[in-house]
Motif scaffolding. Structure first.
Motif, short mmCIF file in Angstrom:
data_model
loop_
_atom_site.label_atom_id
_atom_site.label_comp_id
_atom_site.label_asym_id
_atom_site.label_seq_id
_atom_site.Cartn_x
_atom_site.Cartn_y
_atom_site.Cartn_z
N UNK A 1 -54.29 -21.29 -21.58
CA UNK A 1 -54.53 -19.84 -21.53
C UNK A 1 -55.94 -19.55 -21.03
N UNK A 2 -56.92 -20.32 -21.51
CA UNK A 2 -58.32 -20.11 -21.08
C UNK A 2 -58.46 -20.40 -19.59
N UNK A 3 -57.83 -21.47 -19.11
CA UNK A 3 -57.93 -21.83 -17.69
C UNK A 3 -57.25 -20.79 -16.82
N UNK A 4 -56.10 -20.28 -17.27
CA UNK A 4 -55.39 -19.25 -16.49
C UNK A 4 -56.22 -17.97 -16.42
N UNK A 5 -56.85 -17.63 -17.54
CA UNK A 5 -57.70 -16.43 -17.60
C UNK A 5 -58.81 -16.52 -16.56
N UNK A 6 -59.47 -17.68 -16.54
CA UNK A 6 -60.59 -17.87 -15.63
C UNK A 6 -60.11 -17.82 -14.16
N UNK B 1 -61.94 -11.40 -8.34
CA UNK B 1 -63.32 -11.25 -7.83
C UNK B 1 -63.41 -11.60 -6.35
N UNK B 2 -62.55 -12.54 -5.93
CA UNK B 2 -62.57 -12.96 -4.52
C UNK B 2 -61.70 -12.03 -3.65
N UNK B 3 -61.17 -10.95 -4.24
CA UNK B 3 -60.39 -9.99 -3.47
C UNK B 3 -58.91 -10.34 -3.37
N UNK B 4 -58.46 -11.34 -4.15
CA UNK B 4 -57.06 -11.76 -4.10
C UNK B 4 -56.18 -10.98 -5.06
N UNK B 5 -54.89 -11.25 -4.99
CA UNK B 5 -53.92 -10.64 -5.91
C UNK B 5 -53.21 -11.78 -6.65
N UNK B 6 -53.63 -12.05 -7.90
CA UNK B 6 -53.05 -13.19 -8.63
C UNK B 6 -51.82 -12.80 -9.43
N UNK B 7 -51.00 -13.81 -9.74
CA UNK B 7 -49.89 -13.65 -10.69
C UNK B 7 -49.79 -14.92 -11.53
N UNK B 8 -49.24 -14.76 -12.74
CA UNK B 8 -49.19 -15.87 -13.69
C UNK B 8 -47.74 -16.17 -14.08
N UNK B 9 -47.37 -17.45 -14.03
CA UNK B 9 -46.06 -17.94 -14.50
C UNK B 9 -46.34 -18.78 -15.73
N UNK B 10 -45.88 -18.35 -16.90
CA UNK B 10 -46.24 -19.07 -18.12
C UNK B 10 -45.23 -18.78 -19.22
N UNK C 1 -44.10 -17.55 -23.05
CA UNK C 1 -44.35 -16.27 -23.72
C UNK C 1 -45.62 -16.28 -24.56
N UNK C 2 -45.87 -17.36 -25.27
CA UNK C 2 -47.04 -17.45 -26.14
C UNK C 2 -48.32 -17.35 -25.31
N UNK C 3 -48.34 -18.02 -24.17
CA UNK C 3 -49.53 -17.99 -23.31
C UNK C 3 -49.73 -16.60 -22.73
N UNK C 4 -48.63 -15.97 -22.30
CA UNK C 4 -48.74 -14.62 -21.74
C UNK C 4 -49.26 -13.64 -22.79
N UNK C 5 -48.87 -13.84 -24.05
CA UNK C 5 -49.36 -12.95 -25.11
C UNK C 5 -50.87 -13.06 -25.22
N UNK D 1 -52.52 -10.88 -22.49
CA UNK D 1 -51.98 -9.53 -22.26
C UNK D 1 -53.07 -8.48 -22.04
N UNK D 2 -54.29 -8.73 -22.50
CA UNK D 2 -55.37 -7.77 -22.27
C UNK D 2 -55.81 -7.76 -20.81
N UNK D 3 -55.55 -8.86 -20.09
CA UNK D 3 -56.08 -9.02 -18.73
C UNK D 3 -55.02 -8.83 -17.66
N UNK D 4 -53.82 -9.38 -17.90
CA UNK D 4 -52.83 -9.50 -16.84
C UNK D 4 -51.78 -8.41 -16.98
N UNK D 5 -51.56 -7.67 -15.89
CA UNK D 5 -50.59 -6.58 -15.94
C UNK D 5 -49.18 -7.16 -15.97
N UNK D 6 -48.26 -6.40 -16.56
CA UNK D 6 -46.90 -6.92 -16.73
C UNK D 6 -46.20 -7.11 -15.39
N UNK D 7 -46.70 -6.46 -14.35
CA UNK D 7 -46.10 -6.64 -13.03
C UNK D 7 -46.49 -7.98 -12.41
N UNK D 8 -47.49 -8.61 -12.99
CA UNK D 8 -48.02 -9.85 -12.39
C UNK D 8 -47.74 -11.06 -13.26
#
Ligand code: AMP
Ligand code: MG
Length: 350
Positions: free
Chosen positions: A252-257, A264-273, A275-279, A282-289
């Motif tokens: 979770x920490x590595x995905x956050x970073x 910051x580099x101007x990209x559009x990231x998304x996360x595949x993980x 449920x526990x990791x996504x929870x 949840x403060x950082x990653x929008x549900x669309x991503x």
């Protein structure tokens, strides 16, 4: 060419699909692993069409699918004892055995090798189709070469519409990951060429006194390749993928970073993980991503959604994918093998 999608129900549906196979045409069909792109496995010209439709390199051999053990037996010039044991234990099911090939199998099926990969699928639709065709069906995964394998008829359609006449729709595949491939051609030894739902532990338990080992290519150092390139990328999503594997908190920490750095580099990231990791993100990653792979402890669920996850962001603005890996035991070994290839080796252990 129009591509028809058919949910086979009646005998006549299978007969129609089988006629196409017998005429040398291609039919995509579901199995319990992934969807296959099938042709008459004894017809070299029909098999050539598979390579053409997929854009597959001609030295990458096809697996022959048999309706039952009796048909499997006709495809080898001598069934090794270990293979007979494994087929008795795991067929029909997600196991392919590599055997000495029978002379009548065209070279195009085996990429010129003296061996042939044989599997008896458990899926009822696959078995009905092979029985109706009356011939072994050569079938690699029904994707464009290099893309994630299809686990629904819609994924086959996305890759192959207009290139094949018929897709049999059997809903989502149970395992969602390709078969285990076990090379049984050496005396006293079985080599796993590709991990799948039949694990090395399950194979070893059936074969006391036989050495069961992983092919060297599966255990090679998996750090970021020194010369990153697309050469070894398979199952690849459109956006580049990086996999983080380890304990839940560290991942979770590595995905956050990684996610923050990408923005910051101007990209559009998304996360595949899971449920526990996504929870935890949840403060950082929008549900669309996000792509939710289910609970961390549900190995089968995480495996079966892998290819859907890898295709999920293909038609979006996402520029970088970051995924949570699995522990490399049981099904996790198979999932990590595919993730390593899908990421071109960008697997970071944290
Ligand atoms: P696919 O069904 O698309 O996963 O492709 C079939 C896979 O089976 C390929 O990765 C092949 O390399 C493998 N395969 C098929 N036949 C053989 C064989 N005779 N020896 C080794 N690998 C094989
Ligand atoms: Mg494939």
């Amino acid at each position: 060419m129009d591509t028809e999608i058919l949910r086979p129900a009646a005998h006549a549906d299978f007969e129609r699909a089988a006629q196409l196979i017998r005429r040398g045409e291609l039919v995509a069909f579901p199995t319990e692993t992934v969807y296959g792109l099938g042709a008459n496995g004894l017809d070299a010209a029909a098999c050539a069409r598979i390579y053409e439709a997929k854009g597959r390199p001609s030295d990458n051999p096809l697996i022959l699918h048999a309706a039952d053990l009796a048909m499997a037996q006709t495809l080898t010039c001598g069934m090794p004892a270990a293979a007979a044991h494994l087929l008795a234990a795991f067929a029909p099911g997600p196991l392919t055995v590599v055997l000495p090939k029978a002379h009548h199998i065209p070279d195009i099926v085996t990429g010129g090798l003296a061996t042939v990969g044989v599997r008896c699928p458990a899926s009822d639709i696959a078995r009905c189709l092979i029985r109706a065709a009356g011939v072994p069906i050569a079938a690699p995964s029904a994707n464009t070469s290099g893309r994630p394998s299809p686990t629904t008829a819609a994924m086959v359609e996305a890759d192959l519409a207009g290139r094949i006449p018929l897709i049999l729709d059997g809903g989502a595949c149970v395992w969602g990951i390709e078969s285990t491939i076990a090379d049984c051609t050496a005396e006293g030894r079985v080599t796993i060429l590709r991990p799948g739902a039949v694990t090395p532990e399950m194979i070893a338990a059936e074969l006391p006194g036989v050495e069961v080992r992983l092919d060297a290519a599966l255990t090679a150092v998996d750090a970021v390749p020194r010369a990153p390139g697309m050469k070894y990328t398979h199952y690849a999503p459109r956006a580049p993928l990086t996999v983080y594997a380890g304990t839940g908190c560290a991942v979770a920490a590595a995905l956050r970073e990684a996610y923050q750095r990408c923005i910051e580099a101007g990209g559009v990231p998304a996360v595949i993980a899971c449920r526990e990791t996504l929870a935890a993100l949840s403060d950082l990653v929008s549900s669309a991503r996000i792509y939710d792979c289910g609970r961390r402890s549900d190995d089968a669920g995480r495996a079966s959604c892998l290819y859907d996850a890898l295709r999920h962001f293909d038609d979006t603005e996402v520029t970088s994918l970051f995924a949570e890996g699995m522990v490399e035991t049981g099904l996790g070994l198979a999932v990590m093998n595919r993730m390593r290839k899908a990421s071109g080796g960008r697997v970071v252990w944290v």
